[in-house]
Design a protein around this motif. Structure first.
Motif, short mmCIF file in Angstrom:
data_model
loop_
_atom_site.label_atom_id
_atom_site.label_comp_id
_atom_site.label_asym_id
_atom_site.label_seq_id
_atom_site.Cartn_x
_atom_site.Cartn_y
_atom_site.Cartn_z
N GLU A 163 -8.03 24.59 -27.84
CA GLU A 163 -9.26 25.33 -27.56
C GLU A 163 -8.94 26.68 -26.92
O GLU A 163 -9.78 27.27 -26.24
CB GLU A 163 -10.17 24.49 -26.64
CG GLU A 163 -10.63 23.18 -27.24
CD GLU A 163 -11.47 23.35 -28.50
OE1 GLU A 163 -12.02 24.45 -28.70
OE2 GLU A 163 -11.56 22.39 -29.30
N MET A 164 -7.73 27.19 -27.13
CA MET A 164 -7.36 28.48 -26.59
C MET A 164 -8.05 29.59 -27.38
O MET A 164 -8.20 29.51 -28.60
CB MET A 164 -5.84 28.67 -26.67
CG MET A 164 -5.03 27.58 -25.97
SD MET A 164 -5.30 27.56 -24.19
CE MET A 164 -4.58 29.14 -23.74
N THR A 165 -8.45 30.64 -26.67
CA THR A 165 -9.06 31.77 -27.37
C THR A 165 -8.03 32.51 -28.23
O THR A 165 -8.40 33.13 -29.22
CB THR A 165 -9.67 32.75 -26.34
OG1 THR A 165 -8.64 33.16 -25.44
CG2 THR A 165 -10.78 32.07 -25.56
N SER A 194 -10.12 22.49 -33.76
CA SER A 194 -10.88 23.03 -32.64
C SER A 194 -12.32 22.57 -32.73
O SER A 194 -12.91 22.49 -33.83
CB SER A 194 -10.81 24.57 -32.65
OG SER A 194 -11.70 25.12 -31.69
N HIS A 247 -14.09 27.19 -26.97
CA HIS A 247 -13.68 28.52 -26.53
C HIS A 247 -14.62 29.63 -26.99
O HIS A 247 -14.47 30.79 -26.60
CB HIS A 247 -12.28 28.82 -27.07
CG HIS A 247 -12.20 28.71 -28.57
ND1 HIS A 247 -12.46 29.75 -29.41
CD2 HIS A 247 -11.91 27.63 -29.37
CE1 HIS A 247 -12.32 29.35 -30.66
NE2 HIS A 247 -11.99 28.07 -30.68
N TYR A 260 -9.89 36.00 -33.66
CA TYR A 260 -9.39 34.62 -33.52
C TYR A 260 -8.68 34.17 -34.80
O TYR A 260 -7.55 33.68 -34.78
CB TYR A 260 -10.56 33.71 -33.19
CG TYR A 260 -10.23 32.24 -33.12
CD1 TYR A 260 -9.46 31.72 -32.08
CD2 TYR A 260 -10.71 31.36 -34.08
CE1 TYR A 260 -9.18 30.37 -32.00
CE2 TYR A 260 -10.43 30.01 -34.02
CZ TYR A 260 -9.66 29.51 -32.98
OH TYR A 260 -9.38 28.17 -32.90
#
Length: 526
Positions: free
Chosen positions: A46-48, A62, A66, A80
């Motif tokens: 869930e990292m940007t 995901s 985020h 992204y």
């Protein structure tokens, strides 16, 4: 060299995941041909910006945690998705629970723009289930690959036993890899070929590629004159891959690689040097490539090495005769003259960590040491070479060597044991080469029978426990170092301490006494 960032299993096509009814995955963007999208693994994040955490080839999962809750989402999704593509991500799976009920249209548009396959993961499907399905499919693909390689090995071995072994091996190889295979002579002439012939430009490129692995062509002068590098066109570097090895400096001779690859007009080309006789090369052209294809071609190269090597000469015929006589019951001392006069040394060689020697690599090592008598023990990754004692044994790049003392044929088994001990000592001390020492001046003063009787008496309490004897010998040779002994024997240092304590108890002596150590060392060397 295998890419360390890629798992030792074949990838699975995205189409295989989409075919799983239990997952219910639905393609919604940029998936024109799911079968052409390879998946190496699944990763949830869930990292940007997932770029720093990807190696390439992932199905990124995901749930959209985020995603910013305000503002125009289009620029965010564009950045992204572009970062996922830049990291080499294979596809994106978007979960509909628990944050979002639908896939954001801006994300769909970004994936279409950047060509990143986008899948909808239904609420009933967990990311863990998707990851498990990926690994299950990879395991099935690996099993299928091993079955394919095994069947190919059997068919190639059968072909090698036919009256026309070289054409038979090439025919079988071309069928097993679905391409074209050819044997080239030392002068670059195409000696034999099988399979559906490729286009003229592909055939010409393969003939040129064989010059890369032919030793006579691997000099600075030939390179300056236009000889091709080991990889004719370096592909753009992917994340997780090592930089290609730079060519040697102009003016210095360059050793020929064992193999070389290229791609021309959508056809994958590979050339394999056939040793120990220099000059013969196996060329393979296929429309697809994978690890199984490379393994099958390597097996064929080994068989063709045997069929085109020195057994066609007097020396090779003598070695073949020696092997046949041994198999038919002759004693080694009667067979040894066929392998050359004089004593030999036994060399045990272990490759650098994370490297597994193959037959071609082992053959190349034998050539470097000056002997074709090579044995590859794949279960231990140790290569054994029997070398005439008058040859100079020098350190070899990428190998750790243990060398025995010169021995006549009837003492080769004992020399083999001493070479193994020398290799263990070299690994423990991180030395590139260790030689087993010759008899000391003290040993020469004592008759052999008296020395052996003394050793039997002194070591009798531990003689029935080989592990104790070997541990004591190694420990003494490494000056009582617990850590180095543990490395040499591949055991824990506490195990070494327990064994040495046990030796001291059974022998009834103080192993800290230098006189005791000297006597034991003298006895252990008998």
């Amino acid at each position: 060299m295998p890419d360390p960032s890629v798992p030792p299993t074949p990838p699975v096509p995205l189409s295989a995941l989409l075919a799983r009814d239990d997952l219910g995955l639905r393609p919604i963007a940029a998936v024109p041909d799911p079968a052409a999208v390879p998946i190496h693994w699944a990763h949830a994040s869930e990292m940007t910006d997932p770029y720093p955490y990807l190696l390439g080839g992932e199905l990124l999962l995901s749930a959209g945690v985020h995603i910013p809750s305000s503002g125009d989402p289009a620029p965010y999704f564009d950045a992204y998705v572009s970062r996922i593509v830049a990291a080499g991500g294979a596809a994106l799976g978007f979960g509909l629970a628990p944050v979002h009920d639908t896939v954001p249209p801006a994300l769909v548009a970004a994936c279409e723009t950047h060509g990143l396959p986008l899948l909808e993961v239904p609420p009933r499907t967990t990311f863990s289930a998707v990851a498990r399905a990926v690994w299950q499919l990879m395991a099935q693909a690996r099993l299928s690959e091993l079955r394919r390689v095994t069947e190919a090995q059997q068919s190639l071995a059968t072909a090698a036993s036919r009256p026309d072994p070289v054409p038979s091996v090439l025919r079988q190889l071309s069928q097993r890899v679905g391409g074209w295979a050819a044997l080239y002579g030392p002068d670059g002439t195409e000696l034999s070929a099988a399979g559906r012939g490729p286009r003229p430009e592909v055939r010409k490129a393969l003939a040129e590629l064989t010059g890369v692995v032919r030793p006579s062509d691997r000099t600075a002068g030939s390179r300056a004159a236009g000889a091709a590098p080991a990889t004719k066109e370096a592909a753009p570097r992917k994340r997780g891959q090592a930089n290609p090895t730079p060519p040697p400096a102009t003016g210095a001779a360059a050793p020929a690689p064992a193999s070389a690859t290229d791609t021309v007009a959508g056809t994958h080309l590979a050339a394999y040097a056939l040793g120990p006789t220099p000059g013969f090369v196996l060329g393979v052209a296929t429309t697809h490539t994978d690890q199984a294809t490379h393994t099958i071609a390597s097996v064929a190269a080994v068989l063709l090495t045997l069929l085109t090597g020195e057994q066609q000469t007097g020396t090779g015929a003598a070695r073949t005769s020696a092997l046949v006589r041994l198999l038919l019951g002759a004693e080694p001392k009667h067979v040894a003259p066929l392998l050359g006069t004089g004593p030999h040394v036994v060399v045990h060689a272990h490759p650098d960590p994370h490297t597994t020697p193959d037959p071609l690599t082992a053959s190349a090592l034998g050539t470097a040491l000056g002997s074709p008598l090579v044995d590859l023990a794949q279960e231990t990754d140790v290569v054994r070479v029997l070398v005439p004692a008058d040859r100079e044994i020098t350190p070899q790049p990428g190998w750790t060597l243990g060398v025995s003392d010169p021995a006549p044929p009837d003492q080769w088994p004992a020399a083999d044991t001493r070479a193994a001990r020398a290799l263990a000592h070299a690994k423990a001390t991180r030395a590139p080469l260790v030689r087993h020492g010759a008899r000391t001046g003290l040993a020469q003063l004592v008759p052999d029978d008296a020395a052996e009787a003394y050793a039997r008496t002194l070591l009798q309490p531990i003689a029935d426990t080989p592990a104790l004897v070997e541990t004591l010998r190694t420990w003494l040779s490494l000056h009582g170092s617990w850590d180095r002994t543990a490395v040499a024997l591949a055991v824990h240092r506490n195990t070494v301490r327990q064994r040495i304590t046990r030796c001291a108890t059974l022998l009834g002596t103080d192993l800290d006494d230098p006189d005791v150590r000297m006597e034991l060392w003298f006895a252990l060397r008998q």
